[in-house]
Design a protein around this motif. Sequence first.
Motif, PDB file in Angstrom:
ATOM      1  N   GLY A 194      43.165  40.400  44.590  1.00 19.75           N
ATOM      2  CA  GLY A 194      41.910  39.717  44.326  1.00 19.75           C
ATOM      3  C   GLY A 194      42.035  38.673  43.242  1.00 19.75           C
TER       4      GLY A 194
ATOM      5  N   LYS B 294      37.866  39.801  46.626  1.00 21.52           N
ATOM      6  CA  LYS B 294      39.112  40.466  46.989  1.00 21.52           C
ATOM      7  C   LYS B 294      39.182  40.702  48.488  1.00 21.52           C
ATOM      8  CE  LYS B 294      37.252  45.104  46.326  1.00 21.52           C
ATOM      9  NZ  LYS B 294      37.477  46.411  45.743  1.00 21.52           N
TER      10      LYS B 294
ATOM     11  N   GLU C 273      34.530  39.610  40.868  1.00 16.74           N
ATOM     12  CA  GLU C 273      35.800  39.504  41.589  1.00 16.74           C
ATOM     13  C   GLU C 273      35.578  39.344  43.088  1.00 16.74           C
ATOM     14  OE1 GLU C 273      39.674  42.323  42.594  1.00 16.74           O
ATOM     15  OE2 GLU C 273      38.214  43.000  41.124  1.00 16.74           O
TER      16      GLU C 273
END
Length: 170
Positions: free
Chosen positions: A136, A149, A147
């Motif tokens: 990620g 990912k 984040e």
Amino acid sequence: MKKIFLAFATVLLVMCMSIQSQAQLKRFSIGPFVEAGFPVGDFGDTHNTGYGIGLGADVKLVAGLTAVGSVSYFRFGGKSGSTNGVSYDYKDLNVVPIRLGLRYNLISILYVKVEGGTVQYTGKYYNGLGGLVAPGVGIRLLGLDVEAKYEAWFKDGTRGFFGLKAGYNF
């Protein structure tokens, strides 16, 4: 299921005790997060968007490099439909991923991360242990961590999804 909750509580207790011993060093942080997973491939044909909640921790190792770990609960709802007049229902997928990995800061707030670990399937119709990998990229600013990912779970085939994760670390 009781074993999973016991393991989760034990990890949480150990992390909380570590906070007190390392709080003065400011090299350790812990915090909750929420995440959403958007299934792709065959997994997207059988399941809807999934949602999860968990607890993550990290320990700074050397300049720019950090060890990370997390425990969460994830649920993907099953889809239903019909083909040639035959109805079908895919069962919900409930899992407990346990991830460990490394994060590297490219610049002060931008990082790349790779995690690996296990995924415990806890559903009534599908259970067992599998593996996972999750690369990620994210941004961390003043404790806020966001984040993007890709995560893949391996057990009797591959179940992959793109995910968004948001959390706060203390």
